[in-house]
Design a protein around this motif. Structure first.
Motif, mmCIF file in Angstrom:
data_model
loop_
_atom_site.group_PDB
_atom_site.id
_atom_site.type_symbol
_atom_site.label_atom_id
_atom_site.label_comp_id
_atom_site.label_asym_id
_atom_site.label_seq_id
_atom_site.Cartn_x
_atom_site.Cartn_y
_atom_site.Cartn_z
ATOM 1 N N GLN A 61 0.816 -1.218 0.000
ATOM 2 C CA GLN A 61 0.000 0.000 0.000
ATOM 3 C C GLN A 61 0.850 1.269 0.000
ATOM 4 N N MET A 62 2.171 1.117 0.178
ATOM 5 C CA MET A 62 3.052 2.290 0.171
ATOM 6 C C MET A 62 3.906 2.362 -1.090
ATOM 7 N N GLN A 63 3.579 1.561 -2.077
ATOM 8 C CA GLN A 63 4.304 1.618 -3.335
ATOM 9 C C GLN A 63 3.847 2.820 -4.154
ATOM 10 N N HIS A 64 4.720 3.275 -5.018
ATOM 11 C CA HIS A 64 4.322 4.303 -5.979
ATOM 12 C C HIS A 64 3.376 3.651 -6.986
ATOM 13 N N PRO A 65 2.290 4.303 -7.412
ATOM 14 C CA PRO A 65 1.965 5.719 -7.192
ATOM 15 C C PRO A 65 1.036 5.975 -6.015
ATOM 16 N N TYR A 66 0.891 4.999 -5.087
ATOM 17 C CA TYR A 66 -0.073 5.172 -4.002
ATOM 18 C C TYR A 66 0.428 6.102 -2.905
ATOM 19 N N PHE A 67 1.759 6.129 -2.688
ATOM 20 C CA PHE A 67 2.292 6.900 -1.571
ATOM 21 C C PHE A 67 3.711 7.342 -1.911
ATOM 22 N N PRO A 68 4.116 8.540 -1.485
ATOM 23 C CA PRO A 68 5.428 9.061 -1.891
ATOM 24 C C PRO A 68 6.609 8.446 -1.144
ATOM 25 N N VAL A 69 6.350 7.776 -0.020
ATOM 26 C CA VAL A 69 7.427 7.171 0.774
ATOM 27 C C VAL A 69 7.199 5.671 0.824
ATOM 28 N N THR A 70 8.215 4.896 0.485
ATOM 29 C CA THR A 70 8.070 3.443 0.546
ATOM 30 C C THR A 70 8.326 2.948 1.962
ATOM 31 N N LEU A 71 7.914 1.726 2.227
ATOM 32 C CA LEU A 71 8.115 1.146 3.556
ATOM 33 C C LEU A 71 9.595 1.104 3.912
ATOM 34 N N GLY A 72 10.422 0.791 2.941
ATOM 35 C CA GLY A 72 11.853 0.691 3.190
ATOM 36 C C GLY A 72 12.524 2.018 3.492
ATOM 37 N N GLN A 73 11.860 3.120 3.195
ATOM 38 C CA GLN A 73 12.442 4.441 3.445
ATOM 39 C C GLN A 73 12.121 4.988 4.832
ATOM 40 N N LEU A 74 11.288 4.291 5.597
ATOM 41 C CA LEU A 74 10.970 4.761 6.943
ATOM 42 C C LEU A 74 12.220 4.711 7.811
ATOM 43 N N ALA A 75 12.396 5.728 8.648
ATOM 44 C CA ALA A 75 13.638 5.858 9.418
ATOM 45 C C ALA A 75 13.686 4.939 10.636
ATOM 46 N N ALA A 76 12.547 4.575 11.176
ATOM 47 C CA ALA A 76 12.520 3.746 12.382
ATOM 48 C C ALA A 76 12.932 2.312 12.065
ATOM 49 N N THR A 77 13.404 1.621 13.085
ATOM 50 C CA THR A 77 13.646 0.187 12.971
ATOM 51 C C THR A 77 12.322 -0.531 13.224
ATOM 52 N N ILE A 78 11.895 -1.335 12.261
ATOM 53 C CA ILE A 78 10.593 -2.001 12.365
ATOM 54 C C ILE A 78 10.791 -3.509 12.262
ATOM 55 N N ARG A 79 10.193 -4.222 13.217
ATOM 56 C CA ARG A 79 10.211 -5.688 13.201
ATOM 57 C C ARG A 79 8.778 -6.181 13.026
ATOM 58 N N TYR A 80 8.606 -7.203 12.191
ATOM 59 C CA TYR A 80 7.276 -7.689 11.835
ATOM 60 C C TYR A 80 7.058 -9.083 12.421
ATOM 61 N N HIS A 81 5.876 -9.287 13.001
ATOM 62 C CA HIS A 81 5.554 -10.562 13.632
ATOM 63 C C HIS A 81 4.221 -11.063 13.075
ATOM 64 N N ASP A 82 4.267 -12.170 12.340
ATOM 65 C CA ASP A 82 3.055 -12.790 11.806
ATOM 66 C C ASP A 82 2.592 -13.841 12.810
ATOM 67 N N LEU A 83 1.456 -13.597 13.440
ATOM 68 C CA LEU A 83 1.023 -14.392 14.583
ATOM 69 C C LEU A 83 -0.048 -15.411 14.238
ATOM 70 N N GLY A 84 -0.089 -16.464 15.060
ATOM 71 C CA GLY A 84 -1.235 -17.343 15.156
ATOM 72 C C GLY A 84 -1.887 -17.105 16.506
ATOM 73 N N GLU A 85 -2.816 -17.976 16.874
ATOM 74 C CA GLU A 85 -3.449 -17.856 18.186
ATOM 75 C C GLU A 85 -2.474 -18.205 19.296
ATOM 76 N N GLY A 86 -2.736 -17.678 20.494
ATOM 77 C CA GLY A 86 -1.957 -18.057 21.657
ATOM 78 C C GLY A 86 -1.506 -16.867 22.470
ATOM 79 N N ALA A 87 -0.543 -17.096 23.351
ATOM 80 C CA ALA A 87 -0.085 -16.064 24.282
ATOM 81 C C ALA A 87 1.371 -15.713 24.026
ATOM 82 N N LEU A 88 1.695 -14.463 24.248
ATOM 83 C CA LEU A 88 3.068 -13.997 24.178
ATOM 84 C C LEU A 88 3.224 -12.845 25.160
ATOM 85 N N THR A 89 4.451 -12.497 25.468
ATOM 86 C CA THR A 89 4.718 -11.375 26.363
ATOM 87 C C THR A 89 5.301 -10.230 25.555
ATOM 88 N N VAL A 90 4.679 -9.069 25.664
ATOM 89 C CA VAL A 90 5.093 -7.890 24.907
ATOM 90 C C VAL A 90 5.365 -6.763 25.895
#
Length: 403
Positions: A61-90
């Motif tokens: 959804q952040m690819q051109h021509p939809y948005f001027p900044v791509t996901l890879g250009q964001l300055a923050a460090t981002i970690r992605y977690h694809d979850l199933g059901e269950g418990a975790l500690t955050v």
């Protein structure tokens, strides 16, 4: 995001729980200020599915021509977690993720910390349609008549605050079946059955103005009084701040760890058996599930379904209730009593146009796992099947750790 940026004196470290990736739930992410701040760190969580990754969806959804900044250009460090059901500690908070009933793979989140429990459950539709259409789920016993509704009540159990989908009224709901949202009255009944302290109605219908929302809150409060309850019901609103106080110590039930979704694992394709004597329904189900690369087997009568099930040991079985020869409940009873212990727990989903109270009791008594009530929409079928397959083989003894 702007408030966090204004208050922060240093880079922000945070966690963002996403229920699902329908566009109305993720389109604000590219405008979330903290992810543009260098030095900030964010962990993003969302339900994973076969062939789907949160990072890929956000990137698309952040690819051109939809948005001027791509996901890879964001300055923050981002970690992605694809979850199933269950418990975790955050970050010191115990988070329990559980699938909701929506036309996309969707998770609700229960957060527990410092003796307080908050549940966020939006984009959820009651499983027992007849109760919702009749003005609400009904008494506590009727609320839990469907096994999946009982599971939802257990998810909310004893929470200090539940933020729940309440998009429709009971009168509107019959025209909105299979859209994946709840009547406000059903949210009240869930909360009453779960002995919740406070209920925030949310996911308001876009066509409902503030006065209409207030009237709906009044209807829900009247429903609580009629039930003799003490539940505090109000409408969620932007800028609303709540302070929750600790109650008596609650029992923490074991939950399976929220492991990475099966989508991220190199597991073999799931085997799904579909049995229905209606060729139109059979073809619809095949077309719906073929996109997930399942290995599909089909049958048009109960005896054939039973024979194929024993031969291929499917990961999940979709059974029509009324078929020539053995019907769906008879096939279910035969499999549950089979000498092969595999069939004691394999998910069996009954396809039926009759899912009232009597039929629901009869079906669950035979050992079925869930219902798909006809007529159904393809996205709902796909989401429910994927949710059940994600649950298969889960470990209930440990909790994953993150952050």
């Amino acid at each position: 995001g702007q408030a966090l940026m204004a208050e922060a004196r240093e880079p922000v470290r945070g966690h963002l729980m996403i229920t699902h990736t329908h566009w109305d739930h993720i389109q604000g992410f590219p405008f979330f200020g903290p992810v543009f701040a260098e030095g900030s760190e964010w962990d993003l969580y969302a339900p994973g599915g076969r062939g789907e990754r949160l990072e890929a969806v956000l990137s698309a959804q952040m690819q051109h021509p939809y948005f001027p900044v791509t996901l890879g250009q964001l300055a923050a460090t981002i970690r992605y977690h694809d979850l199933g059901e269950g418990a975790l500690t955050v970050g010191g908070v115990r988070v329990i993720a559980q699938y909701l009933n929506h036309p996309a793979l969707t998770l609700g989140y229960r957060l527990e910390a410092d003796g307080v429990a908050v549940v966020y459950a939006v984009d959820h539709e009651p499983h027992m349609r007849e109760r919702a259409e009749g003005g609400g789920i009904g008494s506590t016993g009727e609320t839990t008549l469907h096994a999946e509704d009982a599971r939802h009540v257990a998810f909310l159990d004893g929470a200090d605050l539940v933020i729940h989908d309440a998009q429709y009224t009971a009168e509107e709901y019959p025209e909105k079946v299979n859209w994946g949202h709840s009547p406000a009255e059903a949210a009240v009944d869930y909360a009453l059955a779960a002995h919740v302290r406070r209920l925030a109605l949310t996911h308001h219908d876009p066509l409902r103005d503030d006065d209409a929302v207030d009237r709906l809150v009044d209807v829900c409060r009247k429903r609580v009084r009629q039930a003799g309850g003490t539940l505090d019901v109000f409408a969620a609103a932007e800028g609303l701040t709540l302070e929750l106080t600790r109650r008596e110590a609650r029992t923490t039930r074991p939950r399976r760890r929220a492991a990475a979704s099966a989508a991220s694992q190199s597991a073999p394709a799931h085997v799904v058996l579909i049995a229905d004597d209606d060729p139109v329904v059979l073809e619809l189900l095949k077309a719906t599930l073929q996109s997930d690369a399942f290995r599909l087997y089909t049958a048009t009568d109960g005896e054939t379904a039973l024979r194929i099930a024993r031969a291929v040991r499917p990961s999940l079985i979709l059974l029509d209730w009324l078929m020539p020869g053995l019907d769906g409940t008879e096939v279910t009873r035969a499999l549950r009593a089979d000498a092969d212990p595999y069939f004691r727990d394999v998910p069996i989903v009954l396809l039926t146009a009759e899912a009232g109270a009597k039929k629901t009791k009869e079906g669950f008594a035979s050992g079925v796992t869930d219902y798909l009530t006809k007529p159904f929409k393809a996205p709902f079928v796909r989401a429910r099947v994927r949710a059940w397959l994600e649950r298969v083989g889960a470990d209930w003894d440990r909790e994953g750790q993150s952050g």
